[in-house]
Write a protein that holds these residues in place. Structure first.
Motif, short mmCIF file in Angstrom:
data_model
loop_
_atom_site.label_atom_id
_atom_site.label_comp_id
_atom_site.label_asym_id
_atom_site.label_seq_id
_atom_site.Cartn_x
_atom_site.Cartn_y
_atom_site.Cartn_z
N MET A 29 0.83 -1.20 0.00
CA MET A 29 0.00 0.00 0.00
C MET A 29 0.87 1.25 0.00
SD MET A 29 -2.68 1.37 2.89
CE MET A 29 -1.30 1.62 4.01
N SER A 30 0.56 2.17 -0.88
CA SER A 30 1.30 3.42 -0.96
C SER A 30 0.79 4.40 0.09
CB SER A 30 1.15 4.03 -2.36
OG SER A 30 1.96 5.15 -2.50
N ILE A 31 1.70 5.20 0.67
CA ILE A 31 1.38 6.08 1.78
C ILE A 31 1.74 7.52 1.44
CG2 ILE A 31 1.99 6.65 4.18
CD1 ILE A 31 2.60 3.66 4.58
N ILE A 32 0.91 8.45 1.88
CA ILE A 32 1.23 9.88 1.84
C ILE A 32 1.36 10.35 3.28
CG2 ILE A 32 0.44 12.19 1.20
CD1 ILE A 32 -1.08 10.88 -1.13
N ASP A 33 2.52 10.89 3.61
CA ASP A 33 2.79 11.43 4.94
C ASP A 33 2.58 12.94 4.87
OD1 ASP A 33 3.81 12.38 7.33
OD2 ASP A 33 5.63 11.17 7.27
N ILE A 34 1.51 13.42 5.51
CA ILE A 34 1.17 14.84 5.36
C ILE A 34 1.80 15.73 6.42
CG2 ILE A 34 -1.03 14.22 4.24
CD1 ILE A 34 -1.35 15.93 7.53
N HIS A 35 2.64 15.16 7.28
CA HIS A 35 3.20 15.98 8.37
C HIS A 35 4.60 15.49 8.73
CE1 HIS A 35 2.28 18.23 12.38
NE2 HIS A 35 3.59 18.20 12.15
N ALA A 36 5.60 16.13 8.13
CA ALA A 36 6.99 15.84 8.45
C ALA A 36 7.77 17.15 8.43
CB ALA A 36 7.58 14.84 7.46
N HIS A 37 9.02 17.10 8.90
CA HIS A 37 9.79 18.33 9.09
C HIS A 37 11.22 18.20 8.60
CE1 HIS A 37 6.56 19.95 11.48
NE2 HIS A 37 6.61 18.91 12.30
N ILE A 60 -13.67 19.71 18.23
CA ILE A 60 -13.81 19.93 16.78
C ILE A 60 -14.70 18.89 16.10
CG2 ILE A 60 -11.59 21.09 16.71
CD1 ILE A 60 -11.80 17.62 15.26
N ARG A 61 -15.28 18.01 16.89
CA ARG A 61 -16.02 16.87 16.35
C ARG A 61 -17.13 17.29 15.38
NH1 ARG A 61 -17.53 13.52 21.12
NH2 ARG A 61 -18.57 15.48 21.66
N ASP A 62 -17.83 18.37 15.67
CA ASP A 62 -18.98 18.78 14.86
C ASP A 62 -18.62 19.70 13.70
OD1 ASP A 62 -18.30 20.75 16.77
OD2 ASP A 62 -20.27 21.71 16.55
N LEU A 63 -17.35 20.00 13.52
CA LEU A 63 -16.93 20.96 12.49
C LEU A 63 -16.32 20.20 11.31
CD1 LEU A 63 -15.38 23.78 14.68
CD2 LEU A 63 -17.72 23.56 13.81
N GLN A 64 -17.05 20.15 10.22
CA GLN A 64 -16.62 19.35 9.07
C GLN A 64 -15.44 19.95 8.33
OE1 GLN A 64 -17.94 16.24 8.35
NE2 GLN A 64 -18.91 16.57 10.33
N ASN A 65 -15.07 21.18 8.63
CA ASN A 65 -13.91 21.78 7.97
C ASN A 65 -12.62 21.57 8.75
OD1 ASN A 65 -14.90 23.64 9.94
ND2 ASN A 65 -13.86 25.35 8.92
N ILE A 66 -12.65 20.69 9.76
CA ILE A 66 -11.44 20.34 10.50
C ILE A 66 -11.18 18.84 10.38
CG2 ILE A 66 -10.20 20.34 12.69
CD1 ILE A 66 -11.86 22.63 13.63
N PHE A 67 -9.98 18.51 9.91
CA PHE A 67 -9.49 17.14 9.87
C PHE A 67 -8.44 16.99 10.98
CE2 PHE A 67 -11.42 17.96 5.90
CZ PHE A 67 -11.75 16.76 5.31
N VAL A 68 -7.98 15.78 11.20
CA VAL A 68 -6.92 15.55 12.19
C VAL A 68 -5.83 14.71 11.55
CG1 VAL A 68 -8.54 15.65 14.12
CG2 VAL A 68 -7.94 13.42 13.14
N ASP A 69 -4.60 14.83 12.09
CA ASP A 69 -3.56 13.89 11.69
C ASP A 69 -3.03 13.15 12.92
OD1 ASP A 69 -1.05 14.94 12.79
OD2 ASP A 69 -0.99 16.42 11.19
N VAL A 70 -2.42 11.99 12.66
CA VAL A 70 -1.97 11.12 13.74
C VAL A 70 -0.48 11.28 14.01
CG1 VAL A 70 -3.76 9.42 13.28
CG2 VAL A 70 -1.51 9.15 12.20
N SER A 71 0.10 12.39 13.53
CA SER A 71 1.55 12.54 13.60
C SER A 71 2.05 12.56 15.03
CB SER A 71 1.98 13.82 12.88
OG SER A 71 1.49 14.97 13.55
N GLY A 72 3.35 12.39 15.18
CA GLY A 72 4.08 12.09 16.39
C GLY A 72 3.61 12.73 17.68
N SER A 73 4.24 12.38 18.71
CA SER A 73 4.00 12.90 20.06
C SER A 73 2.75 12.32 20.69
CB SER A 73 3.91 14.44 20.06
OG SER A 73 5.08 14.99 19.48
N THR A 74 2.08 11.41 20.03
CA THR A 74 0.98 10.67 20.65
C THR A 74 1.29 9.19 20.54
OG1 THR A 74 -0.24 10.71 18.56
CG2 THR A 74 -0.76 12.42 20.15
N CYS A 75 1.19 8.49 21.62
CA CYS A 75 1.56 7.07 21.57
C CYS A 75 0.61 6.18 22.35
CB CYS A 75 2.98 6.89 22.10
SG CYS A 75 3.24 7.51 23.76
#
Length: 250
Positions: A1-9, A170-185
């Motif tokens: 499966m191909s992946i797009i990483d939307i949050h890196a530095h 932000i659950r009810d706001l459809q114009n907000i997405f989330v990412d799973v990037s680092g610092s959460t484990c």
């Protein structure tokens, strides 16, 4: 499966090592595209902002693995000019880090311009028990920003830092997405996000050059369906970032 990483530095002064790290992860895990934002000081002046964006543009121009957010410090008087230059140079989104809170008045003109240009806005969002930076946004700040700018698409980074604080905001706001990037484990973070938001509002990110494995491990341990896996790891990013679609069509 191909992946797009939307949050890196890419950290200033460590560009070569960071690029090598990102390439290793891409080769090992099948990452087709990495969206970077360069980092330096918490509150960069105009000269540093220029250096950050010049660095990102140079990397993207020379290496097809990467595309970039334009980094903007909204409180700077030339912030709109910086955004326009980023759009002209092919930025796929705008990044707001910790130089000011994301709901401050100076931000709104930038959000409106991003909406016009079809650029998502990635906001570093992190709720801390201790050590909260003065300009570090939480889910509450992002909620206010999104309500004031309903035409703008936002991404709440890091699942809000504490998903049980950020996601209800932000659950009810459809114009907000989330990412799973680092610092959460925590193992239950992604299942909680799925329950509250659905797979269609979750994006894969890593916060590299930190650990790719931590974010990818969250995905693997969540027991996603093949469709959910595709949505989170690739399809949602393609929908959210028009520039990625255009590049795939070339």
């Amino acid at each position: 499966m191909s992946i797009i990483d939307i949050h890196a530095h890419i950290w200033l002064g460590r560009e070569e090592d960071n690029i090598k790290c990102l390439h290793r992860a891409a080769q090992e895990y099948g990452v087709e595209k990495i969206i970077i934002s360069p980092l330096g000081s918490h509150c960069p002046d105009s000269d540093e902002i220029t250096r950050l964006n010049d660095t990102a543009a140079k990397i993207c121009d020379s290496d097809p693995l990467f595309c970039a957010y334009v980094t903007v410090s909204p409180e700077r008087s030339n912030a709109l000019q910086v955004l326009e230059e980023g759009i002209h140079r092919g930025a796929v989104g705008m990044k707001v880090w910790v130089s000011c809170l994301c709901d401050e008045a100076c931000c709104h003109v930038l959000y409106r311009r991003c909406a016009e240009a079809g650029l998502p806005v990635l906001v570093h969002t992190f709720a801390k028990t201790i050590g909260q930076l003065p300009g570090e946004s939480t889910g509450a700040h992002l909620r206010r920003a999104a309500l004031a700018n309903p035409e703008t698409t936002f991404i709440m980074a890091h699942l809000g830092g504490n998903c049980y604080h950020g996601i209800p905001m932000i659950r009810d706001l459809q114009n907000i997405f989330v990412d799973v990037s680092g610092s959460t484990c925590r193992r239950d973070d992604l299942p909680y996000a799925l329950e509250q938001l659905g797979a269609e509002r979750i994006l894969f990110g890593t916060d590299m050059p930190g650990s790719f494995v931590m974010s990818y491990g969250q995905i693997l341990s969540a027991k996603l369906s093949p469709q959910q896996m595709q949505m989170i790891c690739r399809e949602n990013a393609q929908k959210l970032f028009p520039a990625l679609r255009k590049r795939n069509e070339l």
